[in-house]
Design a protein around this motif. Structure first.
Motif, PDB file in Angstrom:
ATOM      1  N   MET A 138     -45.444 -53.174  13.629  1.00  0.00           N
ATOM      2  CA  MET A 138     -44.595 -54.301  13.231  1.00  0.00           C
ATOM      3  C   MET A 138     -44.221 -54.185  11.749  1.00  0.00           C
ATOM      4  SD  MET A 138     -45.622 -58.303  12.963  1.00  0.00           S
ATOM      5  CE  MET A 138     -46.618 -57.902  11.528  1.00  0.00           C
ATOM      6  N   GLU A 139     -45.167 -53.674  10.942  1.00  0.00           N
ATOM      7  CA  GLU A 139     -44.928 -53.559   9.495  1.00  0.00           C
ATOM      8  C   GLU A 139     -43.769 -52.619   9.176  1.00  0.00           C
ATOM      9  OE1 GLU A 139     -49.010 -55.248   9.755  1.00  0.00           O
ATOM     10  OE2 GLU A 139     -47.844 -53.777  10.886  1.00  0.00           O
ATOM     11  N   PHE A 140     -43.488 -51.680  10.071  1.00  0.00           N
ATOM     12  CA  PHE A 140     -42.366 -50.768   9.843  1.00  0.00           C
ATOM     13  C   PHE A 140     -41.045 -51.539   9.838  1.00  0.00           C
ATOM     14  CE2 PHE A 140     -39.182 -47.571  10.947  1.00  0.00           C
ATOM     15  CZ  PHE A 140     -39.541 -46.517  10.111  1.00  0.00           C
ATOM     16  N   GLN A 141     -40.919 -52.521  10.714  1.00  0.00           N
ATOM     17  CA  GLN A 141     -39.700 -53.335  10.747  1.00  0.00           C
ATOM     18  C   GLN A 141     -39.572 -54.167   9.476  1.00  0.00           C
ATOM     19  OE1 GLN A 141     -37.564 -52.634  13.153  1.00  0.00           O
ATOM     20  NE2 GLN A 141     -39.157 -51.210  13.891  1.00  0.00           N
ATOM     21  N   ILE A 142     -40.715 -54.654   8.980  1.00  0.00           N
ATOM     22  CA  ILE A 142     -40.695 -55.405   7.717  1.00  0.00           C
ATOM     23  C   ILE A 142     -40.252 -54.488   6.581  1.00  0.00           C
ATOM     24  CG2 ILE A 142     -42.119 -56.683   6.056  1.00  0.00           C
ATOM     25  CD1 ILE A 142     -43.932 -57.457   8.410  1.00  0.00           C
ATOM     26  N   ALA A 143     -40.791 -53.263   6.568  1.00  0.00           N
ATOM     27  CA  ALA A 143     -40.434 -52.290   5.534  1.00  0.00           C
ATOM     28  C   ALA A 143     -38.939 -51.967   5.582  1.00  0.00           C
ATOM     29  CB  ALA A 143     -41.261 -51.020   5.702  1.00  0.00           C
ATOM     30  N   LYS A 144     -38.371 -51.880   6.785  1.00  0.00           N
ATOM     31  CA  LYS A 144     -36.938 -51.597   6.909  1.00  0.00           C
ATOM     32  C   LYS A 144     -36.097 -52.720   6.317  1.00  0.00           C
ATOM     33  CE  LYS A 144     -35.146 -49.867  10.649  1.00  0.00           C
ATOM     34  NZ  LYS A 144     -34.813 -49.615  12.076  1.00  0.00           N
ATOM     35  N   GLU A 145     -36.527 -53.964   6.535  1.00  0.00           N
ATOM     36  CA  GLU A 145     -35.770 -55.095   5.971  1.00  0.00           C
ATOM     37  C   GLU A 145     -35.893 -55.141   4.451  1.00  0.00           C
ATOM     38  OE1 GLU A 145     -35.035 -58.658   7.588  1.00  0.00           O
ATOM     39  OE2 GLU A 145     -35.400 -58.182   9.702  1.00  0.00           O
ATOM     40  N   ILE A 146     -37.086 -54.812   3.956  1.00  0.00           N
ATOM     41  CA  ILE A 146     -37.263 -54.745   2.495  1.00  0.00           C
ATOM     42  C   ILE A 146     -36.368 -53.644   1.930  1.00  0.00           C
ATOM     43  CG2 ILE A 146     -38.892 -54.139   0.661  1.00  0.00           C
ATOM     44  CD1 ILE A 146     -41.084 -55.524   2.297  1.00  0.00           C
ATOM     45  N   LYS A 147     -36.304 -52.515   2.621  1.00  0.00           N
ATOM     46  CA  LYS A 147     -35.438 -51.395   2.211  1.00  0.00           C
ATOM     47  C   LYS A 147     -33.989 -51.860   2.064  1.00  0.00           C
ATOM     48  CE  LYS A 147     -33.427 -47.227   4.360  1.00  0.00           C
ATOM     49  NZ  LYS A 147     -32.080 -47.757   4.560  1.00  0.00           N
ATOM     50  N   GLN A 148     -33.510 -52.588   3.057  1.00  0.00           N
ATOM     51  CA  GLN A 148     -32.119 -53.049   3.019  1.00  0.00           C
ATOM     52  C   GLN A 148     -31.866 -53.966   1.822  1.00  0.00           C
ATOM     53  OE1 GLN A 148     -31.607 -54.806   6.901  1.00  0.00           O
ATOM     54  NE2 GLN A 148     -31.829 -52.841   7.970  1.00  0.00           N
ATOM     55  N   GLU A 149     -32.807 -54.860   1.538  1.00  0.00           N
ATOM     56  CA  GLU A 149     -32.673 -55.767   0.392  1.00  0.00           C
ATOM     57  C   GLU A 149     -32.653 -54.982  -0.924  1.00  0.00           C
ATOM     58  OE1 GLU A 149     -32.371 -59.131  -0.111  1.00  0.00           O
ATOM     59  OE2 GLU A 149     -31.955 -59.330   2.034  1.00  0.00           O
ATOM     60  N   ILE A 150     -33.563 -54.003  -1.039  1.00  0.00           N
ATOM     61  CA  ILE A 150     -33.654 -53.210  -2.271  1.00  0.00           C
ATOM     62  C   ILE A 150     -32.389 -52.378  -2.473  1.00  0.00           C
ATOM     63  CG2 ILE A 150     -34.923 -51.348  -3.434  1.00  0.00           C
ATOM     64  CD1 ILE A 150     -36.359 -54.071  -3.374  1.00  0.00           C
ATOM     65  N   GLU A 151     -31.923 -51.747  -1.402  1.00  0.00           N
ATOM     66  CA  GLU A 151     -30.712 -50.922  -1.509  1.00  0.00           C
ATOM     67  C   GLU A 151     -29.511 -51.772  -1.914  1.00  0.00           C
ATOM     68  OE1 GLU A 151     -31.590 -47.268   1.631  1.00  0.00           O
ATOM     69  OE2 GLU A 151     -30.558 -49.080   2.349  1.00  0.00           O
ATOM     70  N   ARG A 152     -29.447 -52.992  -1.406  1.00  0.00           N
ATOM     71  CA  ARG A 152     -28.328 -53.878  -1.729  1.00  0.00           C
ATOM     72  C   ARG A 152     -28.381 -54.319  -3.197  1.00  0.00           C
ATOM     73  NH1 ARG A 152     -28.199 -56.371   2.684  1.00  0.00           N
ATOM     74  NH2 ARG A 152     -29.868 -57.876   2.272  1.00  0.00           N
ATOM     75  N   ASN A 153     -29.575 -54.587  -3.710  1.00  0.00           N
ATOM     76  CA  ASN A 153     -29.714 -55.109  -5.074  1.00  0.00           C
ATOM     77  C   ASN A 153     -29.726 -54.032  -6.150  1.00  0.00           C
ATOM     78  OD1 ASN A 153     -29.833 -57.760  -4.149  1.00  0.00           O
ATOM     79  ND2 ASN A 153     -32.070 -57.723  -3.960  1.00  0.00           N
ATOM     80  N   PHE A 154     -30.100 -52.802  -5.781  1.00  0.00           N
ATOM     81  CA  PHE A 154     -30.284 -51.766  -6.805  1.00  0.00           C
ATOM     82  C   PHE A 154     -29.332 -50.576  -6.649  1.00  0.00           C
ATOM     83  CE2 PHE A 154     -34.149 -54.161  -7.133  1.00  0.00           C
ATOM     84  CZ  PHE A 154     -34.523 -54.061  -8.464  1.00  0.00           C
ATOM     85  N   ASP A 155     -28.445 -50.639  -5.673  1.00  0.00           N
ATOM     86  CA  ASP A 155     -27.487 -49.554  -5.475  1.00  0.00           C
ATOM     87  C   ASP A 155     -28.204 -48.205  -5.409  1.00  0.00           C
ATOM     88  OD1 ASP A 155     -25.021 -48.386  -5.075  1.00  0.00           O
ATOM     89  OD2 ASP A 155     -24.653 -48.094  -7.218  1.00  0.00           O
ATOM     90  N   ILE A 156     -29.198 -48.137  -4.521  1.00  0.00           N
ATOM     91  CA  ILE A 156     -30.009 -46.932  -4.379  1.00  0.00           C
ATOM     92  C   ILE A 156     -30.311 -46.731  -2.904  1.00  0.00           C
ATOM     93  CG2 ILE A 156     -32.255 -48.110  -4.578  1.00  0.00           C
ATOM     94  CD1 ILE A 156     -33.224 -45.757  -6.247  1.00  0.00           C
ATOM     95  N   SER A 157     -30.463 -45.473  -2.481  1.00  0.00           N
ATOM     96  CA  SER A 157     -30.755 -45.174  -1.081  1.00  0.00           C
ATOM     97  C   SER A 157     -32.219 -44.753  -0.942  1.00  0.00           C
ATOM     98  CB  SER A 157     -29.844 -44.042  -0.588  1.00  0.00           C
ATOM     99  OG  SER A 157     -30.170 -43.699   0.747  1.00  0.00           O
ATOM    100  N   LEU A 158     -32.967 -45.454  -0.062  1.00  0.00           N
ATOM    101  CA  LEU A 158     -34.371 -45.133   0.169  1.00  0.00           C
ATOM    102  C   LEU A 158     -34.496 -44.258   1.411  1.00  0.00           C
ATOM    103  CD1 LEU A 158     -36.191 -48.562  -0.424  1.00  0.00           C
ATOM    104  CD2 LEU A 158     -35.728 -46.746  -2.063  1.00  0.00           C
ATOM    105  N   PRO A 159     -35.021 -43.025   1.281  1.00  0.00           N
ATOM    106  CA  PRO A 159     -35.214 -42.145   2.443  1.00  0.00           C
ATOM    107  C   PRO A 159     -36.232 -42.733   3.418  1.00  0.00           C
ATOM    108  CG  PRO A 159     -35.379 -40.921   0.369  1.00  0.00           C
ATOM    109  CD  PRO A 159     -35.408 -42.380   0.023  1.00  0.00           C
ATOM    110  N   MET A 160     -36.260 -42.191   4.642  1.00  0.00           N
ATOM    111  CA  MET A 160     -37.173 -42.689   5.669  1.00  0.00           C
ATOM    112  C   MET A 160     -38.631 -42.585   5.237  1.00  0.00           C
ATOM    113  SD  MET A 160     -35.701 -44.004   8.287  1.00  0.00           S
ATOM    114  CE  MET A 160     -36.955 -43.921   9.554  1.00  0.00           C
ATOM    115  N   ALA A 161     -38.979 -41.530   4.521  1.00  0.00           N
ATOM    116  CA  ALA A 161     -40.368 -41.368   4.073  1.00  0.00           C
ATOM    117  C   ALA A 161     -40.791 -42.531   3.186  1.00  0.00           C
ATOM    118  CB  ALA A 161     -40.546 -40.047   3.330  1.00  0.00           C
ATOM    119  N   GLU A 162     -39.861 -43.052   2.383  1.00  0.00           N
ATOM    120  CA  GLU A 162     -40.169 -44.185   1.514  1.00  0.00           C
ATOM    121  C   GLU A 162     -40.466 -45.434   2.356  1.00  0.00           C
ATOM    122  OE1 GLU A 162     -40.730 -43.798  -1.477  1.00  0.00           O
ATOM    123  OE2 GLU A 162     -39.522 -42.138  -2.236  1.00  0.00           O
ATOM    124  N   ILE A 163     -39.728 -45.602   3.457  1.00  0.00           N
ATOM    125  CA  ILE A 163     -40.006 -46.722   4.367  1.00  0.00           C
ATOM    126  C   ILE A 163     -41.401 -46.564   4.951  1.00  0.00           C
ATOM    127  CG2 ILE A 163     -39.244 -47.952   6.434  1.00  0.00           C
ATOM    128  CD1 ILE A 163     -36.461 -46.822   5.964  1.00  0.00           C
TER     129      ILE A 163
END
Length: 650
Positions: A244-269
């Motif tokens: 379940m935490e993987f889905q939470i991490a994906k949503e956090i990824k989307q928020e971070i990418e939107r706010n910081f103009d940066i792409s997080l690779p899958m390994a970072e998730i």
């Protein structure tokens, strides 16, 4: 020109207005006496130019005499803002680590000396501690000739250690001025993103875990911006995707990418997922989503049972202990599976306060390690020992409470209410928890509510808790019956007050035998029990109970290399508390996978589940010390008696 520490020394001496020793200055500023002597040479010249004088005295140290003109001068006033910015050795250690983690090129000793206002020699000494700290975290402190120091190691280990450095000393409400990974505004943006996702998905973390997650993401952004990416094996990533935490991490990824103009690779998730899995949850309800929840519950029960058997303290019904271990172990298992650190700041204190419990946890933790294929480190074991220690202390406090009783009659109302008022009138030691009918009685509810007695106006069978049959009017004979029962409980309480008995009171010289020859584990236990039976400490039923436990539970009494502590319950034929100790001439096999063969057999007998805890603590102090064990092996029975008397004063 004076450096910061030298200017701080001037300010310190002016404020003192008296002689200060070199030793005091060295201690206050966290450097060597030699460094202070060097600083004072610079200070002397500078103060003299400003119209002051530095007086020296071999016995008393140094004293600064400054004219009013000097004190009022601009250069002296400018010292105040910088005052108290000197670094202690621990602060230098932390600052060096932070500089190393933030730098992308080697840093020289001279640079560290300038930044921290200490000599190059002091920096070299500091680096020894830094190197050791990094090595413990699978990182290497490399020195490149003519360039300086740099950290080497895997990106995963680098980031984990980096997060530890930051989160150990700071929180978001108190960001350090020189934490330059990101700006304060960026930290708060990450904080907002994380809170938004966690709130939306109703995922609760304790504050320290939440802060750690924010620092983890901050360092991820910092490293990615500078071209450093982390990798994760595809099979591990695939496994994490099911959580379940993987889905939470994906949503956090989307928020971070939107706010910081940066792409997080899958390994970072994947690594954000690991942080979430290893984070402490706020409540036990947040733990029930664990894929192996049922297995963890049953394993915790087996672990508690083994610890209970070792100490002779029944913790198997302590629901708070079970919940606490569940909340702790779920993320701890993930931390161990993926080699994530969770520094325990209380580790040393726990070891000092509960040495016997730490030893017991280390002995029985294999139950959990085997089931989940992990190895717990000493920090995690200390946390678990703290939970066990708290449960034992609760158990001991429980003795001093009132008798908890349930009142029962045919209807559950009328006559029981009459009985309740009479009991409350006659007995202050009895707490009537509830009034109910006989049909409402359930063993599970009685156990959960820690009910001691059932006082009933009707006959009750098939209930494990003692039942006292009385009339609704609580006549004289009924009161005598309850009175006798209370006397028994008070006597037990008086015996429990002996819980602080010392080891030498329970283990006299006559119950210590040396060079005993027995052929196997059963005969060895018999010999140890016979010493207690001879002194009327136990009846012959005690031996039977121990042997039955051994056959049912296995070698539960083995508590360390070469050491067995057989014991049964207080109701298994114990007349009074006591301990016996035998040393086997030829060690025998107790069929323990790790600690065979056994040379020492220590038999415990208690009239109360907690009565031997103080003596056992002293015994653990004695037997868990390698030095003591070497002295016992060399000095025999005489040396054991001397050490028993020694630890009995502790």
């Amino acid at each position: 020109m004076l450096n910061l520490r030298q200017r701080n020394i001037v300010t310190y001496l002016i404020e003192k207005q008296q002689y200060v020793t070199i030793k005091e200055l060295a201690s206050f500023f966290g450097v060597s006496a030699r460094s202070i002597q060097y600083d004072l040479e610079k200070v002397t010249d500078y103060v003299t130019e400003g119209g002051g004088e530095l007086n020296r005295d071999k016995k008393n140290g140094v004293q600064l005499s400054a004219s009013d003109t000097l004190k009022k001068s601009f250069w002296l006033q400018s010292l105040k803002p910088a005052y108290d910015k000197h670094y202690s050795p621990q602060e230098r250690h932390d600052q060096i680590l932070k500089y190393l983690f933030e730098s992308f090129k080697p840093m020289s000793k001279n640079r560290f000396s300038e930044l921290l206002y200490v000599s190059r020699r002091t920096i070299v000494e500091d680096m020894k501690g830094v190197e050791k700290w990094l090595r413990e975290r699978n990182l290497n402190l490399a020195y490149i000739q003519n360039k300086g120091y740099i950290i080497e190691g895997s990106e995963q280990s680098f980031r984990q250690a980096y997060v530890e450095v930051i989160s150990s000393h700071h929180n978001l409400e108190n960001l350090p001025d020189n934490l330059t990974v990101l700006t304060d505004k960026e930290y708060l943006e990450i904080d907002g993103s994380v809170k938004k996702v966690l709130t939306k998905l109703n995922h609760h973390l304790v504050q320290s875990s939440k802060d750690g997650l924010i620092y983890h993401i901050a360092i991820t952004i910092h490293r990615l911006r500078n071209g450093y990416q982390i990798s994760m094996p595809p099979n591990e990533l695939l496994k994490l995707e099911k959580e379940m935490e993987f889905q939470i991490a994906k949503e956090i990824k989307q928020e971070i990418e939107r706010n910081f103009d940066i792409s997080l690779p899958m390994a970072e998730i994947g690594y954000i997922t690991l942080h979430l899995l290893g984070a402490k949850k706020a409540t036990v309800e947040d733990t029930t989503d664990f894929a192996e929840y049922s297995l963890l519950i049953s394993t915790i029960n087996r672990f508690i049972e083994k610890v209970s058997l070792q100490f002779g303290v029944d913790l198997t019904h302590d629901e708070l202990l079970k919940k606490s271990l569940l909340v702790h172990l779920r993320p701890a298992i993930y931390r161990m599976q993926f080699h994530l650190r969770n520094k325990n700041p209380l580790r040393e204190e726990i070891h000092q306060r509960y040495p016997d419990i730490v030893a017991a946890v280390s002995l029985h933790i294999g139950v959990i390690e085997h089931e989940f294929k992990v190895m717990f480190n000493e920090d995690e074991k200390a946390y678990i020992a703290l939970h066990i220690g708290s449960a034992i202390e609760r158990k001991m406090e429980y003795r001093d409470r009132k008798i908890r009783a349930v009142l029962v009659c045919a209807s559950g109302v009328g006559t029981s209410q009459l009985l309740k008022s009479r009991i409350e009138r006659f007995y202050r030691d009895i707490d009537v928890v509830t009034v109910c009918s006989v049909y409402e009685l359930q063993d599970e509810n009685l156990r959960k509510n820690q009910i001691d007695w059932i006082i009933s106006t009707v006959s009750i069978s098939d209930i494990k808790i003692p039942v006292i049959l009385v009339s609704p009017f609580l006549v004289k004979e009924d009161r005598k019956k309850i009175g006798r029962k209370l006397e028994i409980e008070r006597e037990k309480a008086n015996q429990s007050d002996q819980a602080e008995l010392n080891l030498n009171e329970l283990l006299p010289e006559k119950r210590i035998l040396w060079e005993v020859e027995e052929k196997d584990w059963e005969e060895s236990i018999k010999k140890a029990v016979n010493l207690l039976e001879r002194d009327n400490i136990v009846t012959d039923h005690y031996l039977t109970a121990i042997l039955n436990l051994f056959k049912e539970k296995g070698p539960y009494m083995i508590i360390g290399k070469g050491l067995a502590m057989p014991h049964a319950g207080p109701k298994d034929g114990v007349n009074q508390p006591g301990i016996s100790f035998i040393q086997l001439k030829n060690p025998v096999c107790f069929h323990h996978p790790k600690y065979d063969p056994i040379r020492y057999v220590v038999c415990l007998a208690t009239t109360d589940a907690e009565i031997h805890l103080n003596a056992l603590r002293q015994l653990s102090e004695l037997l868990m010390s390698k030095t003591n064990m070497k002295e016992i092996a060399a000095g025999g029975k005489t040396e054991l008696i001397r050490l028993v008397n020694k630890v009995s004063k502790m």
